[in-house]
Scaffold this active site. Structure first.
Site, PDB file in Angstrom:
ATOM      1  N   PHE A   1       1.932  -3.360   3.847  1.00  0.00           N
ATOM      2  CA  PHE A   1       2.354  -4.653   4.402  1.00  0.00           C
ATOM      3  C   PHE A   1       3.852  -4.740   4.429  1.00  0.00           C
ATOM      4  O   PHE A   1       4.540  -4.175   3.581  1.00  0.00           O
ATOM      5  CB  PHE A   1       1.848  -5.791   3.497  1.00  0.00           C
ATOM      6  CG  PHE A   1       0.498  -6.317   3.872  1.00  0.00           C
ATOM      7  CD1 PHE A   1       0.018  -7.464   3.241  1.00  0.00           C
ATOM      8  CD2 PHE A   1      -0.305  -5.695   4.801  1.00  0.00           C
ATOM      9  CE1 PHE A   1      -1.245  -7.967   3.552  1.00  0.00           C
ATOM     10  CE2 PHE A   1      -1.557  -6.183   5.114  1.00  0.00           C
ATOM     11  CZ  PHE A   1      -2.028  -7.329   4.477  1.00  0.00           C
TER      12      PHE A   1
ATOM     13  N   GLU B   1      -2.004   4.874  13.659  1.00  0.00           N
ATOM     14  CA  GLU B   1      -1.642   6.068  12.896  1.00  0.00           C
ATOM     15  C   GLU B   1      -1.931   7.323  13.717  1.00  0.00           C
ATOM     16  O   GLU B   1      -1.134   8.268  13.723  1.00  0.00           O
ATOM     17  CB  GLU B   1      -2.410   6.122  11.571  1.00  0.00           C
ATOM     18  CG  GLU B   1      -2.014   7.305  10.687  1.00  0.00           C
ATOM     19  CD  GLU B   1      -2.671   7.258   9.314  1.00  0.00           C
ATOM     20  OE1 GLU B   1      -3.618   6.447   9.105  1.00  0.00           O
ATOM     21  OE2 GLU B   1      -2.243   8.025   8.441  1.00  0.00           O
TER      22      GLU B   1
ATOM     23  N   HIS C   1      -9.876   1.684  -0.370  1.00  0.00           N
ATOM     24  CA  HIS C   1      -8.429   1.515  -0.256  1.00  0.00           C
ATOM     25  C   HIS C   1      -7.956   0.958  -1.582  1.00  0.00           C
ATOM     26  O   HIS C   1      -8.241  -0.198  -1.915  1.00  0.00           O
ATOM     27  CB  HIS C   1      -8.106   0.562   0.891  1.00  0.00           C
ATOM     28  CG  HIS C   1      -6.639   0.459   1.187  1.00  0.00           C
ATOM     29  ND1 HIS C   1      -5.658   1.071   0.430  1.00  0.00           N
ATOM     30  CD2 HIS C   1      -5.973  -0.214   2.166  1.00  0.00           C
ATOM     31  CE1 HIS C   1      -4.481   0.808   0.935  1.00  0.00           C
ATOM     32  NE2 HIS C   1      -4.617   0.026   1.990  1.00  0.00           N
TER      33      HIS C   1
ATOM     34  N   HIS D   1      -3.534   7.674   6.091  1.00  0.00           N
ATOM     35  CA  HIS D   1      -3.642   6.383   5.405  1.00  0.00           C
ATOM     36  C   HIS D   1      -5.039   5.830   5.715  1.00  0.00           C
ATOM     37  O   HIS D   1      -5.746   5.398   4.821  1.00  0.00           O
ATOM     38  CB  HIS D   1      -2.542   5.440   5.859  1.00  0.00           C
ATOM     39  CG  HIS D   1      -2.522   4.145   5.104  1.00  0.00           C
ATOM     40  ND1 HIS D   1      -2.471   4.082   3.722  1.00  0.00           N
ATOM     41  CD2 HIS D   1      -2.555   2.857   5.530  1.00  0.00           C
ATOM     42  CE1 HIS D   1      -2.477   2.811   3.341  1.00  0.00           C
ATOM     43  NE2 HIS D   1      -2.526   2.046   4.420  1.00  0.00           N
TER      44      HIS D   1
ATOM     45  N   CYS E   1       0.788  -1.232   0.000  1.00  0.00           N
ATOM     46  CA  CYS E   1       0.000   0.000   0.000  1.00  0.00           C
ATOM     47  C   CYS E   1       0.820   1.282   0.000  1.00  0.00           C
ATOM     48  O   CYS E   1       0.252   2.374  -0.043  1.00  0.00           O
ATOM     49  CB  CYS E   1      -0.965  -0.017   1.180  1.00  0.00           C
ATOM     50  SG  CYS E   1      -1.836  -1.592   1.291  1.00  0.00           S
TER      51      CYS E   1
ATOM     52  N   LYS F   1     -10.469   7.505   2.237  1.00  0.00           N
ATOM     53  CA  LYS F   1     -10.784   6.174   1.706  1.00  0.00           C
ATOM     54  C   LYS F   1     -12.283   5.895   1.719  1.00  0.00           C
ATOM     55  O   LYS F   1     -12.745   4.976   1.044  1.00  0.00           O
ATOM     56  CB  LYS F   1      -9.991   5.095   2.435  1.00  0.00           C
ATOM     57  CG  LYS F   1      -8.488   5.140   2.032  1.00  0.00           C
ATOM     58  CD  LYS F   1      -7.654   4.057   2.713  1.00  0.00           C
ATOM     59  CE  LYS F   1      -6.285   3.889   2.032  1.00  0.00           C
ATOM     60  NZ  LYS F   1      -5.342   4.979   2.330  1.00  0.00           N
TER      61      LYS F   1
END
Lengths: 265, 399
Positions: free
Chosen positions: B386, B305, B328, B294, B165, B323
């Site tokens: 990831f 976050e 996403h 994010h 991502c 998002k």
């Protein structure tokens, strides 16, 4: 013109488990008797991660750890540039096969091992490195792209950079779609300046499109070189072993331009 | 650090479930109308919402590049033909020469959906894959970048960044390096990811997707909604005027070194990436006007976050996850949210955190409810992937 130094090397190929064995093969002009490639469970990972690490990640971490150890650096200090075409082919095939089932089940481990950056992710975990890490591909020119990126990152980031390239043949049925002559992995540690562990200086230059790709001096390497994009680093490894001639090497292409490198002792 | 920052962004575009182009994004942000819908992909029996782009099925890649035809490359093609992007790149190629224009794109799954189709078409589990399956030009992780470079006629360095991502955020760093070291005069950055069974089933197996519409930062959030998108930006160095549409002022990258699919619980990597971006831009935390989180909608990402944002920026910096509008978009999240950030700068808006009903009390940051009209001078955008791979970007209006 970019100038950096090399302080660590790692290699794994059929019949070759490390740089010492690679140098011996280069010196005697032929491969060893074994055709086995080694995929050891990574020493830098703890139990759960070690068990979960995929095949390709094991090869990548094996060569990465060789290079790091040779450079005498703490993993926490190192940024990483990993380059691969296939990443983990076994996971790719397994996940694609399960997705054809009536009730597909992709295991959590397989899913996070299916991302291209699995190997560098495991490396950062094992090394405890918070430094920038990337996972890239440029097809057949993945090695050239990785080398260029690693050099720029070394100069810009103020830290050593571990570059690792690795490619492993896909299992069936993808094998025929991207044929590969055998597994290969190599790692180099780059630093901005010279130090106690410096093996060689390396300078990089963008050259014209018509500069021919340098091929391995040793005939026994040619099948691997022609059939595995990661093995494009073999001519550079030959030079680092003191074989294969002098002058600049074209290690691949960045777009239409050749990437030419020179070693200095 | 490269001496080339700030770098002008002279063109940008995106195609998302909100529609094609920056106009569609601006309109959606202002009208609070998101693009997520219940997933209608064949083969997906479970409940989930997706951000699906309309019209991909009608727009094949054809002619001399037909071997690249697949959903991912079709989506790329759509975006290249939006907002005059391909033309802007053509102008660069005319000015600098093709070998001086690079292409660095991010993707997490490239054309894997084509591989899924091929495996489904196999006769029996031991059979060969069909001859029509062009792995190297579709499924291969580098197929997207190859396609886009050929489509545009760019012959500079061409590479793919695939770090889940954070992929299409990191590409901005690559571009700055290539320009800073004199390898390129301009670089096309961006990324594309498209809907596929692998990510829908995979994130579900990790219990990271929600059966409902995603609600980042909400106390009742239950996971992500996956979207597809294609986005591109053109960065120029050399003698390009330090104006253009916006500036890339800084970037920061880091690793969590914690776990493959969960973030560091204290947000260590997130903090480092944001701090590194500020340092690269020679800015203080107070210089940022709006932060695009994010903010996936997964329980753990949002709370971790927020810890990192709180630690660096405190409780008052307006921030949101967008998002809820696009979903996403995985490997395309970096560029999608970079483009949203650029739209925010251009329009003078701070996007709200769409789908928020009640802010999670554990999240102490200044998450915006609705979109706010306000002067925006600098935006920071986060993308975390990831493997604990983090990237933060700072964009600013030209002086």
């Amino acid at each position: 013109m970019m100038r950096v130094t090399i302080s660590g090397i790692g290699v794994a190929a059929p019949g070759i488990a490390d740089w010492t064995q690679a140098r011996a093969a280069i010196a005697r002009g032929r491969a060893g008797d074994s055709t086995e490639t080694i995929f050891p469970p990574p020493v830098i990972l703890g139990g759960a991660e070690r068990r979960r690490s995929p095949h390709s990640g094991r090869l990548a971490l094996h060569v990465a750890e060789q290079a790091r150890a040779m450079a005498g650096l703490d993993g926490q200090e190192i940024a990483a540039v990993f380059g691969s075409n296939t990443a983990d082919g076994a996971v790719t095939v397994r996940t694609l096969e399960t997705l054809t089932d009536e009730a597909p089940y992709v295991s959590p481990t397989d899913f996070h091992n299916s991302v291209h950056n699995t190997a560098v992710g495991y490396w950062a975990i094992g090394a405890g490195s918070h430094q920038p890490a990337t996972s890239i591909s440029a097809g057949d020119d993945t090695f050239a792209a990785s080398l260029l990126k690693a050099a720029m990152q070394t100069l810009d980031g103020g830290r050593p950079v571990l570059m690792c390239v690795y490619d492993i043949p896909f299992p069936d049925p993808l094998r025929d779609k991207l044929p590969m002559s055998g597994p290969f992995g190599a790692a180099l540690v780059f630093e901005a300046g010279r130090g106690e562990r410096t093996i060689a200086g390396i300078s990089l230059e963008i050259a014209g499109a018509d500069a021919p790709l340098t091929r391995p001096a040793g005939a026994h390497w040619r099948a691997l070189f022609d059939g595995n994009p990661a093995a494009r680093c073999i001519p550079l490894l030959e030079r680092l072993a003191g074989a294969g001639g002098e002058g600049p090497l074209v290690v691949g292409y960045v777009g239409a331009s050749a990437l030419s490198v020179r070693l200095s002792q | 650090m490269s001496a080339m920052l700030p770098l002008p962004v002279t063109a940008y575009t995106a195609v998302t479930c909100l529609g094609a182009g920056v106009g569609a994004i601006a309109e959606a942000l202002k009208s609070e109308r998101g693009g997520l819908t219940p997933c209608d992909l064949r083969g997906v029996e479970f409940s989930t919402w997706t951000g699906r782009v309309a019209g991909i099925e009608d727009r094949p890649v054809s002619g001399r590049l037909a071997r690249y035809d697949c959903r991912n490359n079709r989506l790329a093609q759509m975006a290249l033909n939006t907002d005059g992007f391909a033309e802007a790149v053509g102008d660069c190629i005319g000015e600098y020469g093709a070998a001086r224009v690079g292409v660095v794109l991010g993707t997490s799954t490239s054309g894997v959906a084509e591989g899924e189709r091929a495996f489904q078409a196999r006769s029996g589990s031991g059979g060969r894959l069909p001859d029509w399956f062009e792995f190297r030009h579709t499924h291969d992780i580098h197929a997207l970048s190859s396609f886009v470079a050929e489509y545009l006629g760019a012959q500079g360095p061409c590479l793919t960044v695939s770090t889940a991502c954070s992929s299409s955020a990191k590409v901005f760093a690559d571009a700055a390096q290539l320009i800073g070291h004199g390898v390129c005069d301009a670089v096309v950055v961006g990324g594309v990811d498209s809907l596929c069974l692998l990510t829908l089933f995979g994130f579900r197996a990790l219990e990271l997707t929600s059966p409902d519409l995603c609600r980042p930062n909400d106390s009742g959030r239950s996971g992500m909604s996956i979207g597809e998108a294609a986005g591109f930006a053109l960065l120029r160095g050399g003698d390009a005027p330090r104006t253009g549409l916006a500036l890339l002022e800084g970037y920061g990258e880091s690793s969590d070194a914690h776990h493959m699919s969960s973030p560091h619980p204290e947000g260590v990597g997130a903090y480092m990436a944001m701090k590194a971006a500020l340092d690269a831009a020679a800015l203080e935390a107070a210089d940022i006007d709006y932060l695009n989180l994010h903010g996936t909608g997964s329980h753990i990402n949002d709370v971790v976050e927020a810890k990192a944002v709180m630690r660096l920026f405190g409780p008052d910096l307006p921030c949101s996850s967008t998002k809820g509008w696009t979903g996403h978009t995985l490997g395309a999240a970096g560029i999608t949210e970079a483009v949203i950030s650029l739209v925010a700068l251009r329009e003078g808006i701070m996007p709200g955190n769409l789908n928020l009903r009640k802010l999670d009390p554990e999240i102490g940051t200044a998450v915006l409810g609705a979109t706010v009209v306000a002067p925006v001078r600098r935006v920071l955008s986060n993308s975390f992937g990831f493997g604990g791979n983090n990237c933060s970007l700072i964009f600013g209006r030209p002086a």
